[in-house]
Design an enzyme around this catalytic site. Structure first.
Site, PDB file in Angstrom:
ATOM      1  N   SER A 143      10.164  42.040 -92.258  1.00  0.00           N
ATOM      2  CA  SER A 143       9.658  41.031 -91.335  1.00  0.00           C
ATOM      3  C   SER A 143       9.143  39.824 -92.120  1.00  0.00           C
ATOM      4  CB  SER A 143       8.523  41.617 -90.493  1.00  0.00           C
ATOM      5  OG  SER A 143       8.978  42.727 -89.740  1.00  0.00           O
ATOM      6  N   ARG A 191      10.907  53.350 -84.338  1.00  0.00           N
ATOM      7  CA  ARG A 191       9.529  52.964 -84.643  1.00  0.00           C
ATOM      8  C   ARG A 191       8.599  53.942 -83.948  1.00  0.00           C
ATOM      9  NH1 ARG A 191       7.548  46.951 -83.345  1.00  0.00           N
ATOM     10  NH2 ARG A 191       7.478  47.747 -81.204  1.00  0.00           N
ATOM     11  N   LYS A 206       3.203  44.618 -80.240  1.00  0.00           N
ATOM     12  CA  LYS A 206       2.626  44.603 -81.574  1.00  0.00           C
ATOM     13  C   LYS A 206       1.330  43.808 -81.541  1.00  0.00           C
ATOM     14  CE  LYS A 206       4.187  44.547 -86.327  1.00  0.00           C
ATOM     15  NZ  LYS A 206       5.298  44.324 -87.236  1.00  0.00           N
TER      16      LYS A 206
END
Length: 511
Positions: free
Chosen positions: A404, A335, A433
């Site tokens: 997700s 990521r 996040k």
């Protein structure tokens, strides 16, 4: 109103017409050239390809062992079958082994009109032997070439068409192109792949008015069998799609160059001239054959990288991933929110090498382009990213796609759209996040109960709270995904080992 004849759909019921090339050529049992190369090239370029077979050859990478010419009447029957019903846009010719077959083809093309005729004048073997005698050459010059929209001779074939004139320079190629144009074809492409005086692969196009030189790097490989067939078929494919001759040649040459470069090291057969990979998939498939297919158990300890944490601790992304994998991570997701695409791709390649070495699946977060460029095992997307159905269309059936999800409705859609797993969270509050809504253990359990896919829990999970997650006893819950618990620590290896042991202990307790 249009009426339907019995057994025949009306025009209104007709569906999208696709570009269509008919290839008239010989069959190559080794599948490197001829009809087989034409079929593969057209498929790779996205057009439909029908066939008329003029000869059946027994050949391989060593050479040609036999040729059986199809009788003229049956060539005529094949042509009529395709031309009268399927109405191809472009006809491309390859091996035409007799003057009689040339005459049959020309008669058929006068009866059934097509948009364009691409002639690959297969007259000279790769060893330099002239396969076409005087009668055959006369048939080409007098009947076929005047009908052609473009003819694509290599140096030997151009020389044969012009009575044996030597072609040793680009200037010679231009002169030859003009002389062949005088015979009648509307465009001439003289291919200079074997030109001794050039360090590049130079092809010369003459359209009756201007010359155009197409240059590309000369690729050193034995796997060049079928390049002429492939180039001509690719030109035909682009013409069928509506391109101009100039654009078709440019695109086709670029495609052949890319395929040759990709195929330079593959090994098929023991001869001196092997085939190349039109779909540019064989090397990838060879690598994939050693990869294990995705299993739900891969989600047991899912490591999600964070470049800011790695910078904080002074380590490279590759070293961080290596430590996580050696510590027991069963899948890795790269990521990267801040790096530019070039840096992201280089990081992905480095991490992929580590994961492949250890047999651990490697995914890219969000960036399908990067996943394709580095040949990652798959991607993980969010609800606001590219839809799973679209990602599947781009990535194909073999790549892993995770998404997700926070609700059972989203989980059901993930199943319908073709995802392989669900990441559900945040289970706990997290700082990795922004604006991430927490679903808690109850929300996680609801998704697991409704999901038809394996689920990995994510969000704020670490050593202190992994136990209640894994002891939740929810169906389809296969593991946990973690970020800070691994990468925001001094030793990624030690923390991964500790978390792996706790997950395994918790899993045993539930069983």
């Amino acid at each position: 109103m249009l009426q339907e004849e019995e057994g025949k759909p009306s025009v209104a019921a007709a569906k999208l017409r696709v570009p269509h090339v008919l290839t008239v050529a010989g069959s190559d049992s080794g599948a490197g050239a001829g009809i087989q190369a034409d079929l593969k090239a057209c498929a790779a370029r996205g057009v439909y390809c029908s066939t008329v077979i003029t000869a059946v050859t027994a050949q391989n990478t060593v050479g040609v062992q036999g040729v059986n010419i199809v009788v003229e009447d049956f060539v005529r029957e094949q042509l009529k079958s395709v031309l009268s019903d399927m109405h191809p846009d472009v006809v491309k010719t390859g091996m035409l082994p007799s003057p009689g077959i040339v005459k049959v083809l020309c008669q058929s093309l006068k009866e059934f009109q097509v948009k364009a005729l691409v002639v690959d004048p297969v007259m000279v073997s790769t060893s330099g032997d002239v396969l076409a005698g005087p009668m055959m050459l006369a048939s080409f010059r007098e009947e076929l070439l005047p009908m052609a929209d473009i003819v694509t001779p290599n140096l030997r074939e151009a020389s044969a068409l012009l009575g044996g004139v030597a072609l040793e320079t680009v200037a010679d190629m231009r002169s030859a192109a003009k002389s062949i144009h005088d015979i009648g074809p509307r465009n001439v492409l003289v291919k200079g792949g074997d030109l001794p005086a050039s360090s590049d692969a130079v092809d010369v196009l003459f359209d009756g008015k201007d010359f155009y030189d197409f240059r590309s790097s000369r690729i050193k490989t034995f796997n060049s069998h079928g390049t002429g067939c492939t180039l001509a078929s690719s030109i035909a494919a682009e013409l069928a799609k509506g391109s101009s001759v100039f654009s078709a040649v440019k695109i086709a040459k670029r495609y052949v160059e890319t395929a040759l470069d990709y195929s330079r090291d593959i090994l098929i057969g023991g001869g001196q001239q092997g085939p190349f990979d039109h779909f540019m998939k064989l090397k990838g498939n060879s690598m994939k054959s050693s990869r294990r297919p995705f299993e739900p158990s891969n989600l047991l300890l899912y490591a999600v990288t964070d470049s800011r944490m790695n910078k904080k601790w002074g380590r490279s992304i590759r070293d961080a991933v290596k430590a996580a994998v050696e510590g027991g991570a069963t899948i890795v997701q790269l990521r990267e929110k801040d790096a530019d695409t070039g840096d992201f791709l280089e990081a992905a390649k480095a991490c992929l090498e580590v994961c492949r070495h250890h047999g651990v699946p490697f995914l890219i977060n969000d960036r399908i382009d990067v996943a394709l460029a580095c040949d990652a095992d798959g991607v993980h997307v969010g609800q606001s990213d590219m839809p799973v159905r679209v990602a599947r269309t781009i990535l194909g059936p073999d790549k892993i796609i995770g998404i997700s999800c926070k609700t059972p409705v989203q989980a059901e859609k993930a199943w319908i759209d073709g995802a392989d797993y669900i990441g559900c969270g945040g289970v706990y509050p997290t700082n990795t996040k922004e604006n991430n809504i927490t679903v808690g253990l109850d929300g996680l359990k609801k998704v697991c109960l409704e999901s038809k896919l394996p689920v990995v829990a994510i969000g704020g999970i670490g050593i202190s709270n992994v136990k209640p997650v894994m002891e939740l006893g929810a169906p389809n819950l296969e593991g946990v995904a973690v970020v800070s618990a691994l990468f925001d620590r001094e030793s990624v290896l030690v923390e991964t080992e500790k978390l792996r042991r706790m997950i395994m202990d918790s899993t045993k307790a539930v069983k």
